[in-house]
Write an enzyme that holds these catalytic residues in place. Structure first.
Site, PDB file in Angstrom:
ATOM      1  CB  SER A 145      -0.785   0.080   1.256  1.00  0.00           C
ATOM      2  OG  SER A 145      -1.473   1.185   1.584  1.00  0.00           O
ATOM      3  CE1 TYR A 158      -5.041  -1.542   4.475  1.00  0.00           C
ATOM      4  CE2 TYR A 158      -4.003   0.430   4.208  1.00  0.00           C
ATOM      5  CZ  TYR A 158      -4.130  -0.905   3.553  1.00  0.00           C
ATOM      6  OH  TYR A 158      -4.357  -1.119   2.320  1.00  0.00           O
TER       7      TYR A 158
END
Length: 255
Positions: A145, A158
């Protein structure tokens, strides 16, 4: 010598994609299938998996599996191998997102995100890697990500999980690559998916900010990530291992 376009072909490969029923996982499955691979989709929602497999047709299969059930990783491997034989490409894509201020994120919430991304992918890697190394052929991909590359507010769990992928890819590549098993990751930028559309619908200022800092001035398509995955799993990437490939329209290098 392999010729173009066969060097990008996945014919003869078998890919297992976690979180393969929706979003980026679905796109990776579609692109790999188009490239000639046999695919096995996994996820928790059987209806979505069935729909995707039905749409793809031949060479598409599914197994219902929850990656947080760490002690069931061997069951997934056994079921997948019973369907398609040895898996040659594992795509660790399943994940969950949680937007919450760091000081309001509980230990339990943090742990769930880590279990899904980090421990879940490790458990599957431990199951599938030995066979790949024994055959001297295989590829493992992680969906990282932008949160792996720079700070993003209100997604601390996250960010921690996706940052861990960077270390896992480098460590696993160093350990596995001498045995014919390559390990890489893709770091998607902001991609136009059902989930992102829902998020932006209630926060147009965020979309404007994202587009302003993206050099290409647009959101990416799920297939942009899918074709990058095909490349990394193909013979064309024979000498590529331990890398984190941003597919982000330049976000990670732009101003």
């Amino acid at each position: 010598m392999t010729t173009f376009p066969n060097i990008f072909s996945l014919q003869g490969e078998t890919a297992l994609i976690t979180g393969g029923g929706t979003g980026i996982g679905r796109a990776i499955a579609e692109c790999m299938h188009q490239a000639g691979a046999t695919i096995v989709l996994t996820g928790r929602r059987e209806n979505l998996l069935q729909e995707q497999v039905s749409r793809l047709g031949d060479r598409a299969h599914y197994v219902v599996h929850d990656v947080t059930q760490l002690d069931q990783a061997h069951v997934l491997r056994e079921k997948a191998e019973a369907l398609v034989g040895p898996v040659t490409c594992l795509v660790n894509n399943a994940g969950i997102h949680m937007k919450k201020e760091a000081v309001k994120t509980t230990t339990q919430e943090f742990q769930l995100v880590l279990d899904t991304h980090v421990l879940g992918s490790h458990a599957l890697t431990v199951e599938f890697a030995p066979g790949m190394m024994e055959r001297k052929h295989g590829s493992i991909l992680f969906t990282a990500s932008m949160a792996s590359l720079f700070g993003i507010p209100k997604v601390i769990a996250y960010t921690a999980a996706k940052s861990a992928y960077v270390g896992m890819v480098k460590g696993l590549a160093t350990e596995f690559s001498p045995h014919g098993l390559r390990v890489n990751a893709i770091a998607p930028g902001w991609i136009d998916t059902d989930m992102s559309r829902q998020a932006f619908a209630g926060d147009p200022a965020r979309l404007e900010k994202i587009l302003a800092r993206t050099p290409t001035g647009e959101l990416g398509q799920s297939s942009d990530v899918g074709w990058a995955a095909v490349y990394l799993a193909s013979p064309a990437a024979h000498f590529v291992t331990g890398t984190i490939l941003p597919v982000d329209g330049g976000v990670s290098i732009g101003f």
